[in-house]
Design a protein around this motif. Structure first.
Motif, PDB file in Angstrom:
ATOM      1  N   THR A 165       0.849  -1.180   0.000  1.00 58.24           N
ATOM      2  CA  THR A 165       0.000   0.000   0.000  1.00 58.24           C
ATOM      3  C   THR A 165       0.887   1.233   0.000  1.00 58.24           C
ATOM      4  N   TYR A 166       0.646   2.123  -0.954  1.00 55.32           N
ATOM      5  CA  TYR A 166       1.388   3.380  -0.979  1.00 55.32           C
ATOM      6  C   TYR A 166       0.669   4.416  -0.127  1.00 55.32           C
ATOM      7  N   ASN A 167       1.434   5.289   0.513  1.00 55.21           N
ATOM      8  CA  ASN A 167       0.898   6.383   1.326  1.00 55.21           C
ATOM      9  C   ASN A 167      -0.199   5.929   2.281  1.00 55.21           C
ATOM     10  N   PRO A 168       0.058   4.900   3.092  1.00 56.48           N
ATOM     11  CA  PRO A 168      -1.002   4.406   3.977  1.00 56.48           C
ATOM     12  C   PRO A 168      -1.451   5.497   4.949  1.00 56.48           C
ATOM     13  N   GLU A 204      -3.904   7.278  -0.177  1.00 56.55           N
ATOM     14  CA  GLU A 204      -3.658   5.858   0.048  1.00 56.55           C
ATOM     15  C   GLU A 204      -4.035   5.035  -1.179  1.00 56.55           C
ATOM     16  N   LEU A 205      -3.127   4.129  -1.569  1.00 59.20           N
ATOM     17  CA  LEU A 205      -3.389   3.307  -2.741  1.00 59.20           C
ATOM     18  C   LEU A 205      -2.888   1.901  -2.462  1.00 59.20           C
ATOM     19  N   THR A 206      -3.842   0.970  -2.357  1.00 59.90           N
ATOM     20  CA  THR A 206      -3.422  -0.423  -2.171  1.00 59.90           C
ATOM     21  C   THR A 206      -3.213  -1.030  -3.541  1.00 59.90           C
ATOM     22  N   LEU A 207      -1.958  -1.233  -3.877  1.00 58.09           N
ATOM     23  CA  LEU A 207      -1.630  -1.687  -5.230  1.00 58.09           C
ATOM     24  C   LEU A 207      -1.652  -3.212  -5.320  1.00 58.09           C
ATOM     25  N   LEU A 208      -0.955  -3.859  -4.399  1.00 58.01           N
ATOM     26  CA  LEU A 208      -0.872  -5.317  -4.449  1.00 58.01           C
ATOM     27  C   LEU A 208      -1.611  -5.922  -3.268  1.00 58.01           C
ATOM     28  N   GLY A 228       1.048  -4.343 -19.601  1.00 59.13           N
ATOM     29  CA  GLY A 228       0.002  -3.809 -18.726  1.00 59.13           C
ATOM     30  C   GLY A 228      -0.042  -2.307 -18.850  1.00 59.13           C
ATOM     31  N   SER A 229      -1.231  -1.753 -18.556  1.00 59.75           N
ATOM     32  CA  SER A 229      -1.422  -0.317 -18.744  1.00 59.75           C
ATOM     33  C   SER A 229      -0.562   0.486 -17.774  1.00 59.75           C
ATOM     34  N   ASN A 230      -0.480   1.787 -18.020  1.00 60.49           N
ATOM     35  CA  ASN A 230       0.279   2.675 -17.140  1.00 60.49           C
ATOM     36  C   ASN A 230      -0.299   2.621 -15.740  1.00 60.49           C
ATOM     37  N   GLY A 231       0.570   2.509 -14.790  1.00 66.93           N
ATOM     38  CA  GLY A 231       0.131   2.504 -13.398  1.00 66.93           C
ATOM     39  C   GLY A 231      -0.408   1.163 -12.939  1.00 66.93           C
ATOM     40  N   SER A 232      -0.214   0.109 -13.735  1.00 65.59           N
ATOM     41  CA  SER A 232      -0.753  -1.190 -13.332  1.00 65.59           C
ATOM     42  C   SER A 232       0.145  -1.890 -12.312  1.00 65.59           C
ATOM     43  N   GLY A 233       1.344  -1.339 -12.079  1.00 64.57           N
ATOM     44  CA  GLY A 233       2.186  -1.873 -11.012  1.00 64.57           C
ATOM     45  C   GLY A 233       3.407  -2.640 -11.490  1.00 64.57           C
ATOM     46  N   LYS A 234       3.771  -2.457 -12.747  1.00 62.04           N
ATOM     47  CA  LYS A 234       4.906  -3.219 -13.293  1.00 62.04           C
ATOM     48  C   LYS A 234       6.223  -2.796 -12.644  1.00 62.04           C
ATOM     49  N   THR A 235       6.464  -1.482 -12.623  1.00 62.43           N
ATOM     50  CA  THR A 235       7.704  -1.010 -12.014  1.00 62.43           C
ATOM     51  C   THR A 235       7.725  -1.330 -10.522  1.00 62.43           C
ATOM     52  N   SER A 236       6.569  -1.194  -9.871  1.00 63.08           N
ATOM     53  CA  SER A 236       6.491  -1.519  -8.442  1.00 63.08           C
ATOM     54  C   SER A 236       6.902  -2.970  -8.204  1.00 63.08           C
ATOM     55  N   LEU A 237       6.443  -3.853  -9.076  1.00 70.98           N
ATOM     56  CA  LEU A 237       6.778  -5.269  -8.963  1.00 70.98           C
ATOM     57  C   LEU A 237       8.295  -5.465  -9.052  1.00 70.98           C
ATOM     58  N   HIS A 248      16.780   0.434 -15.781  1.00 73.22           N
ATOM     59  CA  HIS A 248      15.659   1.195 -15.245  1.00 73.22           C
ATOM     60  C   HIS A 248      14.845   1.842 -16.357  1.00 73.22           C
ATOM     61  N   GLN A 249      13.609   2.156 -16.013  1.00 73.92           N
ATOM     62  CA  GLN A 249      12.722   2.817 -16.968  1.00 73.92           C
ATOM     63  C   GLN A 249      13.279   4.195 -17.339  1.00 73.92           C
ATOM     64  N   ASN A 250      13.902   4.849 -16.354  1.00 79.17           N
ATOM     65  CA  ASN A 250      14.493   6.165 -16.576  1.00 79.17           C
ATOM     66  C   ASN A 250      15.943   6.006 -17.054  1.00 79.17           C
ATOM     67  N   ASP A 280      13.122  -2.733 -17.468  1.00 75.37           N
ATOM     68  CA  ASP A 280      11.899  -1.942 -17.340  1.00 75.37           C
ATOM     69  C   ASP A 280      11.766  -1.021 -18.558  1.00 75.37           C
ATOM     70  N   GLU A 281      10.978  -1.458 -19.513  1.00 78.37           N
ATOM     71  CA  GLU A 281      10.765  -0.683 -20.749  1.00 78.37           C
ATOM     72  C   GLU A 281      12.086  -0.186 -21.307  1.00 78.37           C
ATOM     73  N   HIS A 282      13.020  -1.101 -21.465  1.00 81.76           N
ATOM     74  CA  HIS A 282      14.358  -0.666 -21.854  1.00 81.76           C
ATOM     75  C   HIS A 282      14.450  -0.225 -23.305  1.00 81.76           C
ATOM     76  N   THR A 285       7.367  -4.326 -20.915  1.00 76.99           N
ATOM     77  CA  THR A 285       7.334  -3.596 -22.179  1.00 76.99           C
ATOM     78  C   THR A 285       5.918  -3.137 -22.516  1.00 76.99           C
ATOM     79  N   HIS A 286       5.841  -2.029 -23.251  1.00 76.70           N
ATOM     80  CA  HIS A 286       4.547  -1.584 -23.763  1.00 76.70           C
ATOM     81  C   HIS A 286       4.394  -1.989 -25.217  1.00 76.70           C
ATOM     82  N   ASN A 287       5.450  -2.610 -25.724  1.00 79.09           N
ATOM     83  CA  ASN A 287       5.425  -3.034 -27.113  1.00 79.09           C
ATOM     84  C   ASN A 287       4.907  -4.468 -27.189  1.00 79.09           C
TER      85      ASN A 287
HETATM   86  N1  LIG Z   1       6.688   5.777  -4.661  1.00 76.67           N
HETATM   87  C1  LIG Z   1       5.362   5.794  -4.862  1.00 76.67           C
HETATM   88  N2  LIG Z   1       4.563   6.467  -4.013  1.00 76.67           N
HETATM   89  C2  LIG Z   1       3.229   6.479  -4.208  1.00 76.67           C
HETATM   90  N3  LIG Z   1       2.607   5.855  -5.198  1.00 76.67           N
HETATM   91  C3  LIG Z   1       3.353   5.168  -6.078  1.00 76.67           C
HETATM   92  C4  LIG Z   1       4.776   5.114  -5.955  1.00 76.67           C
HETATM   93  N4  LIG Z   1       5.258   4.358  -6.963  1.00 76.67           N
HETATM   94  C5  LIG Z   1       4.188   3.984  -7.686  1.00 76.67           C
HETATM   95  N5  LIG Z   1       3.056   4.467  -7.161  1.00 76.67           N
HETATM   96  C6  LIG Z   1       1.711   4.229  -7.681  1.00 76.67           C
HETATM   97  O1  LIG Z   1       1.551   2.852  -7.916  1.00 76.67           O
HETATM   98  C7  LIG Z   1       0.906   2.611  -9.135  1.00 76.67           C
HETATM   99  C8  LIG Z   1       1.760   1.716  -9.997  1.00 76.67           C
HETATM  100  O2  LIG Z   1       2.947   2.405 -10.364  1.00 76.67           O
HETATM  101  P1  LIG Z   1       4.064   1.722 -11.251  1.00 76.67           P
HETATM  102  O3  LIG Z   1       5.159   2.686 -11.400  1.00 76.67           O
HETATM  103  O4  LIG Z   1       4.384   0.406 -10.654  1.00 76.67           O
HETATM  104  O5  LIG Z   1       3.302   1.524 -12.624  1.00 76.67           O
HETATM  105  P2  LIG Z   1       3.819   0.935 -14.008  1.00 76.67           P
HETATM  106  O6  LIG Z   1       3.001  -0.259 -14.296  1.00 76.67           O
HETATM  107  O7  LIG Z   1       5.282   0.762 -13.992  1.00 76.67           O
HETATM  108  O8  LIG Z   1       3.403   2.097 -15.006  1.00 76.67           O
HETATM  109  P3  LIG Z   1       4.136   2.647 -16.320  1.00 76.67           P
HETATM  110  O9  LIG Z   1       3.734   1.752 -17.429  1.00 76.67           O
HETATM  111  O10 LIG Z   1       3.560   3.996 -16.488  1.00 76.67           O
HETATM  112  O11 LIG Z   1       5.593   2.659 -16.060  1.00 76.67           O
HETATM  113  C9  LIG Z   1       0.632   3.964  -9.749  1.00 76.67           C
HETATM  114  O12 LIG Z   1      -0.723   4.262  -9.556  1.00 76.67           O
HETATM  115  C10 LIG Z   1       1.502   4.914  -8.998  1.00 76.67           C
HETATM  116  O13 LIG Z   1       0.840   6.145  -8.823  1.00 76.67           O
END
Ligand SMILES: Nc1ncnc2c1ncn2[C@@H]1O[C@H](COP(=O)(O)OP(=O)(O)OP(=O)(O)O)[C@@H](O)[C@H]1O
Ligand SMILES: [Mg+2]
Lengths: 257, 296
Positions: free
Chosen positions: A10-13, A18-22, A39-48, A86-88, A173-175, A206-208
């Motif tokens: 959970t982000y920002n509990p 607050e966002l429960t991602l996983l 997966g779409s933007n914000g679906s949690g790939k980078t978080s994973l 990294h994605q960046n 990550d989206e290299h 990847t988004h491709n």
């Molecule tokens: N450090 C953080 N603090 C708060 N929220 C976060 C943080 N990192 C990610 N999130 C949130 O978690 C969700 C998933 O983010 P993540 O970066 O994992 O997505 P993604 O699948 O990699 O997206 P993209 O395809 O745009 O890279 C998003 O809604 C994002 O706002």
């Protein structure tokens, strides 16, 4: 084998953001597997990926690597076995150091960080060769600072650097996102070769969708922190672009975009 | 006016060279490690206190400076541990150590705010074989010059070793250090140890030259070092081949020349900190050097 067991994040509990991602996320990646994640933007790939590499800790659950629980293991220690892009693009190399110096630095990963000269001149031709394979002319600008490179050039440099630091795991990550279509194709071929020759286990975000279909032995689609689709073997090989696109669109429509 | 400036030129240069060592230390933390280290205001006089106390206790010039070096390293180690292990912000870690060191320095001198050397006692610049071999008027300049060159070469060489690369990477891009399976915190600690060792050495050498220690000699050391580094960086901005170490040394000397010029224009010694501040402001505001924004 890498295993994520019942991961909660959970982000920002406790705040309005607050966002429960996983919620009880599970994933097993076999040794030698080449896993593509879409997966779409914000679906949690980078978080994973951040959870796997240890850039952040899960609120609950366990991460196991070859049976060892690495949930509490420091990121720098996990990186002994992991090479990550990294994605960046800026995160992969040091802006103030030249291309040659960055390559030399990458090659130090397995070595002792002692008082020997960091750049071994006799290795420069080898560096040039590896950079030439990227087809961007980076081999002719060995003394240019990485900070002066374009995003795509810099990502390609990170790719070359990762080839110099041995690992069992390749985390991407989206290299190819910052690369032009031709360069992206080239880097994907290179990635494939690197995984094959090194016998690596790879996780590629990847988004491709074309790349996700064409490369890798397994494909998962993520949505809002969950796995919507998980195909491997014959199922993955027979998957068609239309089917994948349709699935992707269906999910997006479900959540209203 | 000009004549008074010229008359003091040798001693201005000597001072510039001694403060150049301080500038090298500050360069290490500020430019390379990207760490604003305020420990400097405490470790600079620490080096002076330790080396002068050792000299008075009968130690030779070199052992006394080795003591200063070691004390500075220890101070840097404390700042690093406070920052890395206790998670205190960089600025505060430095302030904490700077404050603590003020008392430590007085403890070292046995409570005396002013310490002088007895007549005839040997220092780096007097009553030792090297100094004896040099003509009277050139001793300080020559030895200081030699020392600075030696340190510069050592530091340049170090920054091109694997360990040096890791240090540069830690200030440049932490995720690269992590990717190399190294702990970025430990690298920072090493950097702080080295930097403060240099700073304390500089303080020690200054006390050798002046043959006295004064507890407030550290006030503004950080600013002085920073000003030197920034003047130097600014001066050679367009010349990429000029090394950071060279720039810091040139900056320190130039800074001293500016201060000397201000004095010969009729400003009193008590105005010195004002001159320092004004000079620093002028460089920052009109030097065109705004710190590059870093990625990630
Ligand atoms: N450090 C953080 N603090 C708060 N929220 C976060 C943080 N990192 C990610 N999130 C949130 O978690 C969700 C998933 O983010 P993540 O970066 O994992 O997505 P993604 O699948 O990699 O997206 P993209 O395809 O745009 O890279 C998003 O809604 C994002 O706002
Ligand atoms: Mg992402």
């Amino acid at each position: 084998m890498l295993e994520l067991r019942d991961i909660q994040k959970t982000y920002n509990p406790g705040t309005v953001r607050e966002l429960t991602l996983l919620k009880g996320f599970n994933l097993k990646v076999e040794k030698g597997e080449f896993l593509s994640i879409v997966g779409s933007n914000g679906s949690g790939k980078t978080s994973l990926l951040n959870l796997i590499c240890g850039s952040m800790a899960p609120d609950a659950g366990h991460i196991l690597l070859d049976g060892e629980d690495i949930t509490q293991k420091k990121e720098s220690l996990r990186c002994r076995r992991i090479a990550r892009i990294h994605q960046n693009p800026a995160m992969g190399s040091c802006s103030g150091m030249s291309i040659a110096e960055n390559m030399a630095l990458a090659e130090c990963k397995e070595k002792r960080m002692n008082l020997r000269p960091a750049v071994d001149r006799s290795r420069l031709p080898a560096y040039r060769g590896m950079l030439a394979e990227l087809g961007m002319g980076l081999e002719n600008m060995m003394n240019a600072r990485a900070g002066t490179l374009s995003g795509g050039q810099r990502q390609a440099l990170a790719m070359a650097m990762s080839r110099l630091s041995p690992a069992d795991f390749l985390i991407l990550d989206e290299h190819t996102a910052a690369l032009d279509p031709k360069a992206a194709d080239l880097i994907m071929e290179l990635t494939e070769r690197m995984v094959r020759e090194g016998g690596l286990t790879a996780i590629m975000v990847t988004h491709n969708l074309r790349y996700a279909l064409r490369y890798g032995s397994r494909l998962i689609m993520m949505h809002q922190g969950g796995i919507e689709m998980d195909l491997r073997g014959e199922e993955k090989r027979s998957l068609r672009m239309e089917t994948l696109l349709k699935k992707f669109n269906d999910i997006s429509i479900e959540c209203g975009n | 006016m000009l004549s008074s400036f010229l008359a003091t030129l040798p001693s201005t240069l000597e001072q510039g060279l001694i403060y150049a060592i301080l500038a090298l230390g500050v360069m290490l933390t500020y430019s390379i490690l990207d760490f604003p280290d305020l420990t400097v205001d405490g470790s600079f006089p620490l080096g002076g206190a330790v080396s002068l106390t050792l000299l008075r206790a009968g130690a030779g010039p070199l052992p006394s400076l080795a003591g200063a070096l070691l004390a500075g390293a220890l101070a840097g180690l404390c700042t690093g541990l406070i920052h890395v292990k206790l998670g205190v912000r960089a600025l505060f870690s430095g302030i904490i150590m700077m404050t603590a060191l003020y008392s430590v320095n007085l403890r070292v001198t046995g409570g005396q705010a002013l310490l002088t050397l007895p007549r005839g006692s040997a220092t780096l610049f007097r009553a030792n074989p090297v100094a004896e071999a040099l003509p009277e008027g050139l001793r300080l300049l020559f030895i200081a010059c030699l020392l600075v060159l030696l340190l510069k070469c050592l530091l340049d060489a170090f920054l091109n070793t694997r360990a040096g690369f890791l240090l540069r990477a830690a200030g440049d891009n932490e995720s690269v250090v992590t990717g190399l399976a190294r702990d970025k915190g430990n690298v920072k600690i090493v950097g702080l140890v080295l930097a403060n060792a240099l700073v304390a050495l500089s303080g020690g050498v200054l006390c050798h030259a002046q043959r006295m220690f004064e507890v407030s000699m550290g006030t503004g050391a950080m600013v002085m070092g920073l000003a030197s580094v920034i003047i130097g960086t600014n001066l050679f901005r367009r010349l990429e081949f000029v090394k950071g170490t060279t720039a810091a040394i040139a900056g320190a000397i130039l800074y001293r020349l500016c201060v000397a010029a201000a004095i010969s224009l009729g400003l009193a010694p008590m105005d010195m900190k004002l001159v320092t501040a004004a000079l620093f402001l002028a460089i920052l505001a009109f030097g065109g050097l705004r710190k590059e924004k870093r990625h990630a």
